[in-house]
Design a protein around this motif. Structure first.
Motif, mmCIF file in Angstrom:
data_model
loop_
_atom_site.group_PDB
_atom_site.id
_atom_site.type_symbol
_atom_site.label_atom_id
_atom_site.label_comp_id
_atom_site.label_asym_id
_atom_site.label_seq_id
_atom_site.Cartn_x
_atom_site.Cartn_y
_atom_site.Cartn_z
ATOM 1 N N PRO A 143 -23.511 48.087 36.837
ATOM 2 C CA PRO A 143 -24.081 48.772 35.667
ATOM 3 C C PRO A 143 -25.114 49.837 36.046
ATOM 4 C CG PRO A 143 -24.024 46.403 35.287
ATOM 5 C CD PRO A 143 -23.663 46.616 36.721
ATOM 6 N N THR B 289 -26.468 47.469 41.274
ATOM 7 C CA THR B 289 -25.349 46.727 40.697
ATOM 8 C C THR B 289 -24.394 47.704 40.003
ATOM 9 O OG1 THR B 289 -26.555 46.417 38.630
ATOM 10 C CG2 THR B 289 -26.824 44.706 40.336
ATOM 11 N N VAL C 134 -23.179 52.877 37.343
ATOM 12 C CA VAL C 134 -22.591 53.624 36.220
ATOM 13 C C VAL C 134 -23.676 54.459 35.544
ATOM 14 C CG1 VAL C 134 -21.565 53.387 33.922
ATOM 15 C CG2 VAL C 134 -20.655 52.060 35.829
ATOM 16 N N ALA C 135 -24.855 53.864 35.360
ATOM 17 C CA ALA C 135 -25.970 54.609 34.754
ATOM 18 C C ALA C 135 -26.390 55.782 35.639
ATOM 19 C CB ALA C 135 -27.150 53.677 34.510
#
Length: 198
Positions: free
Chosen positions: A172, A170, A175-176
């Motif tokens: 998030p 996903t 991004v992580a």
């Protein structure tokens, strides 16, 4: 790539380290300074493109555009950290530059060619979704592509973007992944530099 090896070649690294500043702070300061320059250039470049397109876009389009700019800065941070790591590992800036270019070629071209070859050779059916997600996360440029193409809803227009609809990665998580791809080389660069003899 020039941040440490270049300064060591020019003889300015010893002068810099004569000041009361830790080596980890030097690495972090160089990274943040370069990232700020990259962020300004990226925002200005994309901003000029946005002005050329016009201001009549909807709020959702502007949100996706801002997210693309932020994701581009994140990907730039990944390659800055990798270049900084290369600069701490070798003595000559030409060698560090070669490593940085090699890493770029690996992640942007060669990795995807090998990944595509693997998908074609297996028909894409014998690989588990978890393995595909792991292989995508092992390449920061694939994470960037999934993030930007998935946010814009244009995943079906490209091969790698089509995976955005079928992956557990996903936004998030992506991004992580990009932050991790930045933090790990940066931490390793600080560790190597702290033990480097001048």
């Amino acid at each position: 790539h020039d941040a440490i090896a270049g300064e060591a070649e020019r003889g300015t690294l010893l002068l810099l380290l004569a000041y009361p500043v830790g080596r980890a702070a030097v690495i972090l300061g160089k990274f943040l300074g370069q990232l700020a320059i990259l962020a300004f250039a990226t925002t200005f470049g994309y901003g000029a493109a946005a002005l050329a397109v016009g201001w009549n876009l909807g709020a959702a389009a502007w949100g996706a555009f801002a997210a693309m700019v932020a994701a581009s800065i994140l990907l730039g941070g990944v390659f800055l950290a990798l270049g900084l790591l290369a600069s701490t590992l070798v003595r000559q800036r030409s060698t560090a530059g070669g490593i940085a270019i090699g890493l770029w070629l690996l992640f942007v071209i060669l990795y995807d060619m090998a990944f595509l070859g693997l998908l074609v050779a297996t028909g894409g059916h014998s690989l588990s979704p978890l393995l595909i997600d792991a292989l995508l996360a092992l390449n920061p440029t694939d994470g960037y592509r999934l993030l930007t193409l998935g946010m814009a809803g244009t995943g079906g227009l490209t091969g790698i973007g089509a995976l955005a609809e079928h992956t557990a990665l996903t936004p998030p998580v992506l991004v992580a992944v990009l932050i991790g791809w930045t933090a790990a080389p940066l931490a390793l660069a600080a560790l190597v530099f702290s033990r480097r003899e001048l």
